[in-house]
Design a protein around this motif. Structure first.
Motif, PDB file in Angstrom:
ATOM      1  N   GLN A 190      67.909  38.200  13.976  1.00 23.52           N
ATOM      2  CA  GLN A 190      68.207  40.065  14.028  1.00 23.52           C
ATOM      3  C   GLN A 190      68.138  40.330  15.578  1.00 23.52           C
ATOM      4  OE1 GLN A 190      65.702  40.522  10.887  1.00 23.52           O
ATOM      5  NE2 GLN A 190      68.276  41.396   9.343  1.00 23.52           N
ATOM      6  N   ILE A 191      66.603  39.996  15.676  1.00 22.30           N
ATOM      7  CA  ILE A 191      66.374  40.129  17.454  1.00 22.30           C
ATOM      8  C   ILE A 191      67.711  39.713  17.988  1.00 22.30           C
ATOM      9  CG2 ILE A 191      64.785  41.058  19.287  1.00 22.30           C
ATOM     10  CD1 ILE A 191      62.938  40.844  16.908  1.00 22.30           C
ATOM     11  N   TYR A 192      67.825  38.671  18.131  1.00 26.00           N
ATOM     12  CA  TYR A 192      69.178  38.332  19.465  1.00 26.00           C
ATOM     13  C   TYR A 192      70.360  38.572  19.209  1.00 26.00           C
ATOM     14  CZ  TYR A 192      70.446  34.535  23.000  1.00 26.00           C
ATOM     15  OH  TYR A 192      71.575  34.212  23.608  1.00 26.00           O
ATOM     16  N   GLU A 193      70.716  39.309  18.246  1.00 27.43           N
ATOM     17  CA  GLU A 193      72.050  39.472  18.119  1.00 27.43           C
ATOM     18  C   GLU A 193      72.018  41.337  18.748  1.00 27.43           C
ATOM     19  OE1 GLU A 193      72.949  38.763  14.037  1.00 27.43           O
ATOM     20  OE2 GLU A 193      73.578  36.679  14.298  1.00 27.43           O
ATOM     21  N   LYS A 194      70.740  41.901  18.164  1.00 24.97           N
ATOM     22  CA  LYS A 194      71.108  42.916  18.540  1.00 24.97           C
ATOM     23  C   LYS A 194      70.730  43.469  19.979  1.00 24.97           C
ATOM     24  CE  LYS A 194      69.079  44.909  13.984  1.00 24.97           C
ATOM     25  NZ  LYS A 194      70.161  45.519  13.383  1.00 24.97           N
ATOM     26  N   ILE A 195      70.249  42.292  20.701  1.00 26.17           N
ATOM     27  CA  ILE A 195      69.622  42.607  22.316  1.00 26.17           C
ATOM     28  C   ILE A 195      70.606  41.927  23.069  1.00 26.17           C
ATOM     29  CG2 ILE A 195      67.967  42.620  23.744  1.00 26.17           C
ATOM     30  CD1 ILE A 195      67.412  44.318  21.286  1.00 26.17           C
ATOM     31  N   TRP A 196      70.935  40.910  22.129  1.00 27.57           N
ATOM     32  CA  TRP A 196      72.055  39.388  23.784  1.00 27.57           C
ATOM     33  C   TRP A 196      73.154  39.697  23.032  1.00 27.57           C
ATOM     34  CZ3 TRP A 196      66.337  38.842  23.480  1.00 27.57           C
ATOM     35  CH2 TRP A 196      65.701  38.525  24.463  1.00 27.57           C
ATOM     36  N   GLY A 197      73.966  40.715  21.739  1.00 28.24           N
ATOM     37  CA  GLY A 197      74.744  40.325  21.349  1.00 28.24           C
ATOM     38  C   GLY A 197      75.167  39.308  21.036  1.00 28.24           C
ATOM     39  N   TYR A 198      75.928  39.345  19.492  1.00 23.56           N
ATOM     40  CA  TYR A 198      76.761  38.017  18.955  1.00 23.56           C
ATOM     41  C   TYR A 198      76.678  36.883  19.945  1.00 23.56           C
ATOM     42  CZ  TYR A 198      77.179  40.638  14.765  1.00 23.56           C
ATOM     43  OH  TYR A 198      75.704  41.619  13.750  1.00 23.56           O
ATOM     44  N   ASP A 199      77.903  36.866  21.317  1.00 21.17           N
ATOM     45  CA  ASP A 199      78.414  35.983  21.883  1.00 21.17           C
ATOM     46  C   ASP A 199      77.872  35.448  23.216  1.00 21.17           C
ATOM     47  OD1 ASP A 199      80.860  36.275  20.434  1.00 21.17           O
ATOM     48  OD2 ASP A 199      81.061  38.189  21.760  1.00 21.17           O
ATOM     49  N   ALA A 200      76.310  35.618  23.124  1.00 20.60           N
ATOM     50  CA  ALA A 200      75.710  35.609  23.834  1.00 20.60           C
ATOM     51  C   ALA A 200      75.005  33.878  24.396  1.00 20.60           C
ATOM     52  CB  ALA A 200      74.350  36.775  24.133  1.00 20.60           C
ATOM     53  N   GLU A 201      74.727  33.181  25.587  1.00 21.51           N
ATOM     54  CA  GLU A 201      74.422  32.198  25.475  1.00 21.51           C
ATOM     55  C   GLU A 201      73.166  32.134  25.457  1.00 21.51           C
ATOM     56  OE1 GLU A 201      76.331  29.777  28.947  1.00 21.51           O
ATOM     57  OE2 GLU A 201      78.793  30.652  28.053  1.00 21.51           O
ATOM     58  N   GLY A 202      72.730  30.936  24.283  1.00 31.33           N
ATOM     59  CA  GLY A 202      71.406  30.736  24.601  1.00 31.33           C
ATOM     60  C   GLY A 202      70.895  31.296  23.158  1.00 31.33           C
ATOM     61  N   ASP A 203      70.114  31.272  22.629  1.00 28.64           N
ATOM     62  CA  ASP A 203      69.196  30.739  20.764  1.00 28.64           C
ATOM     63  C   ASP A 203      67.963  31.904  20.661  1.00 28.64           C
ATOM     64  OD1 ASP A 203      67.012  29.506  21.611  1.00 28.64           O
ATOM     65  OD2 ASP A 203      68.572  27.496  21.888  1.00 28.64           O
ATOM     66  N   SER A 204      67.669  31.692  19.660  1.00 28.55           N
ATOM     67  CA  SER A 204      66.318  33.161  19.114  1.00 28.55           C
ATOM     68  C   SER A 204      65.220  32.883  19.678  1.00 28.55           C
ATOM     69  CB  SER A 204      66.209  33.121  18.042  1.00 28.55           C
ATOM     70  OG  SER A 204      65.875  31.684  17.199  1.00 28.55           O
ATOM     71  N   SER A 205      65.162  31.859  20.405  1.00 26.55           N
ATOM     72  CA  SER A 205      64.003  31.150  21.192  1.00 26.55           C
ATOM     73  C   SER A 205      63.522  31.644  21.925  1.00 26.55           C
ATOM     74  CB  SER A 205      63.763  29.263  21.277  1.00 26.55           C
ATOM     75  OG  SER A 205      64.899  29.354  22.436  1.00 26.55           O
TER      76      SER A 205
END
Length: 231
Positions: A179-194
């Protein structure tokens, strides 16, 4: 007093709770199904009492729908007693979980306790939006995007501040790393929750350099992170 929303399909119980809360001076809104509860949440209540087992849309789904728009505490009511049911409720953004049947006195006491916590020092701008959040030795200036601990500025990156802002605006709510990753980096960002884990680690280290005795961000093992409700 406070605005309180009750969402439950048991009309007799809703009437009992409404009368009890109104006798204490609160303004009470009621809904008897999930869709009605979502609509009434637009009133921006200061606390929500939410039943889980409702026919059209259960309380979990209601919480999932309103949590990003509503910052107040949510108290789940449920006949479900398993540990996993409680964990699911907390993971979705619930702040408390009471098992049916319950004591009205206990529910009133828990509502009072949550309302007291919410009355921590919060400063508002002219538009009525939060500007400063205070948590013990730490102050967050949302407008200036600054964090101070013991009046010492914490040097943060943009992403670090965004994580702090997300968590601190919902104290006590657990956010998963995803959830944090999607809200801060966005759904289309390259990377993962780590990436979130590394950023939280850096934030904690910066906080600890100034105030090593207070934990502002705690880990919900196997789920994610939450901002602690501390004064």
């Amino acid at each position: 007093m406070s605005k309180i929303l009750i969402i439950d399909d048991e009309e007799d119980l809703v009437t009992l709770l409404k009368d009890s809360l109104e006798n204490r001076g609160h303004t009470v809104f009621t809904a008897y199904n999930g869709l009605g509860g979502i609509e009434k949440s637009e009133e921006q209540p200061e606390i929500i009492v939410l039943d889980i087992m409702m026919p059209d849309m259960d309380g979990y789904e209601v919480c999932r729908n309103i949590r990003d728009r509503v910052q107040c505490p949510i108290i789940f009511l449920s006949a479900k007693q398993s540990e996993m049911d409680k964990i699911k409720g907390f993971a979705l953004g619930g702040d408390d979980y009471i098992i049916k049947p319950f004591s009205i006195k206990e529910l009133m006491a828990r509502i009072d306790a949550h309302l007291r916590r919410e009355k921590r020092a919060i400063f508002l701008n002219e538009a009525g939006k939060r500007v400063l959040l205070n948590f013990k030795n730490l102050t967050i200036d949302l407008k200036a995007r600054e964090v101070h601990i013991n009046n010492i500025a914490v040097i943060l990156t943009k992403k670090e501040f965004n994580i702090i802002q997300l968590l601190s605006l919902h104290p006590g709510q657990i956010f998963s790393k995803e959830q944090i990753y999607e809200k801060i980096w966005g759904y289309d960002a390259e990377g993962d929750s780590s990436t979130v884990t590394e950023h939280v680690k850096k934030i904690r280290a910066k906080f600890s350099e100034i105030d090593s005795g207070t934990q502002y961000i705690s880990t919900a093992w196997g789920i994610g992170y939450r901002w602690e409700k501390i004064k």
